[in-house]
Design an enzyme around this catalytic site. Structure first.
Site: not given
Ligand code: FBP
Length: 526
Positions: A79, A143, A174, A200-203, A241, A249
Site C-alpha cells: 500500500g 502486492r 510482508d 514503509k506502512t501507514i499502519d 448522528y 491499519g
Molecule cells: P501495507 O501493509 O502494504 O503498507 O498496507 C497498508 C494498507 O493501507 C492497510 O492499512 C490496508 O489494510 C491495506 O493497505 C489495503 O490494501 P489495498 O491497497 O490492497 O486495498
C-alpha cells in the site's frame, strides 16, 4: 511530469529535506558490525543458512573509499504511504554523491516489475517533479509475493541481467519478508546484488527496538485526524448522528490510538485491548450500547466512535472463525473466487459443514454482507483483507438494533478513512525521514551489506541527531502460520497495552466518553 501542481504541491517541490549529520558525511562513512546486539529466532534460523548470523551495523565517519559507480534497483511494494518518492530521491542523490556515474533503475508496478523485468531509468529531470510529493505514482506499486523458486529465479535473472549492485525494497512487513528471502537466495547463488529494505506502512506496525516507526504513519494519522475532527464538529453542530468511523491499519490499532489521542472523540476501540480482555462481539456491543444510552439519556443524540479495521480479527470467536476459513480456503483453490453475493452463497453452502460447531454459529450470526466479505479473496500473503470488511457497518447495525429494542432515538452514519491518507503530501517529518532512509540504503549497499533494513534511531530528537543503523531483516522475523503453513515472516508490532500512549488514552477516555471535549486539529500536516 505527473499532471498539474497546486500551489502547495509546487511549494513542496522546493522543500530541501533535512538529514542526520552523520549521513551527510557519505561517502566518507564506515560500516561497523556490532556483536550480540540482535539475534535470530531459533525457529527462523533453518530458513536462512546465509543470513542467520548477521550483525547489527552502525556507521562512523571514515576515510573516503575510492568511489565506484553503483547500479541499484528500487521498487515500491504494497500500500501507498506518504514519503515514498523521497526514499527514491534520497537514494538517487546519495548514489550520485558516491559517484556521478551511478545509475538508479526503478521497477514498475511493485515486485512484479522485478520478476517481469519492467523497468524505468530514474533520471534527475523526471524525478524532480516527485520530490516531497505523495503517492507512489512515479513507479507504481503492487502486492506480488516473491517466494516461489520460480519467482526467486526470475528475480535473480533480472538483477544479474541488469548487473545490479543493490536492490532497495520499499515495503511493509510482508514485503520485507520478501526482501529477506531474496537476499538469502542471491547469496546462495553467489549474486553480487545486496538487498536493503525500507520500513514503509501507514499502519505503524513495522516497529521494534531498532525500528522506531515506519514512514507514512505520521502524515496519514494527521490527515485522518483532520477529517475526524471535522466530523466531530459536524456531529456537535447537527446533534443528530452517531458517526462510526473505521480507520485503516490492518491488524494493529496504532492508527486508531494515535487519531483518538489527537481528536479526543467519545469512543475508540483498541483491538489489542479487546483481545486481552477476551471480549465477545456481544459483550463489546453491549458495553458500547450502555455508554451510548447514557449519552442519549443526557440529551446527546450524537457522538463519534473510532473502529480499527483489524478489530474483527481480534474478537476471539471471529478470530477462530477466520483461522478456520483461512485453512479451508487455502486447502482448495476452487474456494478462492468469492466476488459477488451469489458466488458467496454457493461457497457458504460448501464451507459451512467444514467449520467447527462454534465457528459455524458465529458465521451464521453475522449479517449476510459480512459473511460475504469474510469469504473474499485473501491477499497474496494469505491475509484477510480487513479493509474490505465493513466492520463499521456491522457495529453500527448491531448498536442500532439494541437502541431500537430499548426504545431510544438513534441515527447513525458509517465512514471508512483509509485511502484518503495514504497518498497525501508527506509532512516535513516523513519527507526528512524518507529522504534520509534513501541515503542510508545507499550507504548500506556501498558498505556491501545485504539482508538489512535501513533504520534511524532517535526520531523524537531533531533530524540532525538521528542515528543510522542497518538491522538484519532476519532478526525481525518469527514463524507464523500463512496459508496453513509455518513460515518465517517479519513480525507485526501491535499496540503495547502497557505503553505510554495506550495508558494516556486509558486515563482520558472516561472524560471523553461523556463530555464533548473534541479536538478539531485542522490541516496539521504542515
Ligand atoms: P501495507 O501493509 O502494504 O503498507 O498496507 C497498508 C494498507 O493501507 C492497510 O492499512 C490496508 O489494510 C491495506 O493497505 C489495503 O490494501 P489495498 O491497497 O490492497 O486495498
Amino acid at each position: 511530469m505527473p499532471g498539474s501542481f497546486s500551489p502547495l504541491a509546487s511549494a513542496r517541490l522546493k522543500y530541501q529535506p533535512r538529514m542526520p549529520g552523520l549521513l551527510k558525511a557519505l561517502p566518507k562513512l564506515q560500516a561497523v558490525g556490532l556483536k550480540n546486539k540482535v539475534k535470530t529466532d531459533p525457529g527462523v534460523r533453518p530458513f536462512f543458512s546465509q543470513l542467520a548470523d548477521s550483525e547489527l551495523v552502525e556507521f562512523k565517519r571514515g576515510r573516503q573509499i575510492p568511489g565506484r559507480p553503483l547500479k541499484v534497483g528500487v521498487f515500491f511494494s504494497g500500500g501507498q504511504a506518504p514519503g515514498g518518492h523521497n526514499v527514491v530521491s534520497g537514494l538517487f542523490d546519495a548514489l550520485k554523491k558516491i559517484h556521478p556515474q551511478a545509475q538508479l533503475v526503478g521497477f514498475l508496478g511493485g515486485p512484479s516489475g522485478l520478476v517481469e523485468g519492467k523497468t524505468k531509468a530514474v533520471v534527475a529531470p523526471a524525478l524532480k517533479f516527485y520530490r516531497n510529493q505523495g503517492g507512489f505514482d512515479f513507479l507504481g506499486s503492487g502486492r506480488t509475493k516473491i517466494e516461489t523458486e520460480e519467482q526467486l529465479e526470475a528475480a535473480l535473472a533480472c538483477v544479474r541481467r541488469l548487473d545490479l549492485d543493490g536492490l532497495v525494497v520499499v515495503g511493509g512487513d510482508d514485503s520485507n519478508t520478501n526482501a529477506a528471502l531474496m537476499a538469502e537466495y542471491f547469496l546462495k547463488h553467489k549474486a553480487k546484488t545486496k538487498v536493503v529494505g525500507i520500513p514503509k506502512t501507514i499502519d505503524g506496525d513495522l516497529r521494534s527496538f531498532w525500528i522506531e516507526n515506519s514512514f507514512g504513519f505520521d502524515t496519514a494519522t494527521k490527515v485522518y485526524s483532520e477529517l475526524i475532527g471535522n466530523i466531530a464538529k459536524d456531529a456537535l453542530s447537527a446533534k443528530k448522528y452517531y458517526h462510526f468511523i473505521k480507520l485503516m491499519g490492518r491488524s494493529a490499532s496504532h492508527v486508531t490510538l494515535e487519531c483518538a489521542l489527537k481528536t479526543q472523540v467519545n469512543f475508540a476501540f483498541i483491538a489489542e485491548e479487546i483481545r486481552d480482555r477476551k471480549l465477545s462481539l456481544k459483550e463489546l456491543i453491549d458495553g458500547l450500547c450502555r455508554k451510548i444510552e447514557k449519552r442519549i439519556r443526557h440529551g446527546k443524540n450524537y457522538g463519534v466512535v473510532l473502529i480499527p479495521e483489524g478489530l474483527i480479527e481480534f474478537i476471539p470467536e471471529v478470530k477462530r472463525l477466520i483461522g478456520e476459513l483461512n485453512r479451508i480456503l487455502a486447502s482448495d483453490s476452487s474456494f478462492l473466487k468469492v466476488e459477488t453475493p451469489d458466488s458467496a452463497a454457493v461457497q457458504m453452502e460448501k464451507i459451512q459443514p467444514l467449520l467447527s460447531a462454534s465457528s459455524r454459529l458465529c458465521f451464521q450470526q453475522m449479517p449476510r454482507l459480512i459473511q460475504t466479505q469474510l469469504l473474499c479473496d485473501r491477499d497474496p500473503h494469505g491475509n484477510v483483507q480487513v479493509s474490505q470488511i465493513e466492520t463499521e457497518k456491522l457495529i453500527m447495525e448491531l448498536v442500532f438494533s439494541q437502541m431500537k429494542a430499548r426504545g431510544l432515538k438513534f441515527k447513525a452514519q458509517a465512514h471508512f478513512l483509509g485511502y484518503e491518507g495514504r497518498s497525501a503530501l508527506p509532512t516535513n517529518f516523513d519527507a526528512d525521514y524518507c529522504y534520509s532512509l534513501g541515503f542510508l540504503a545507499a550507504a548500506l549497499i556501498q558498505a556491501g551489506k545485504t539482508g538489512y533494513m535501513a533504520a534511524l534511531k532517535g526520531l523524537k530528537k531533531f533530524t540532525g541527531a538521528w542515528q543510522p543503523f542497518g538491522v538484519p531483516l532476519v532478526s525481525l522475523m518469527k514463524l507464523e502460520e500463512r496459508k496453513g503453513q509455518k513460515k518465517p515472516v517479519v513480525q507485526k508490532a501491535l499496540v503495547d497495552l502497557k505503553g505510554r500512549d495506550f495508558q494516556l488514552f486509558c486515563r482520558r477516555r472516561l472524560k471523553w466518553e461523556n463530555a464533548d471535549d473534541y479536538l478539531c486539529p485542522g490541516p496539521i500536516q504542515f
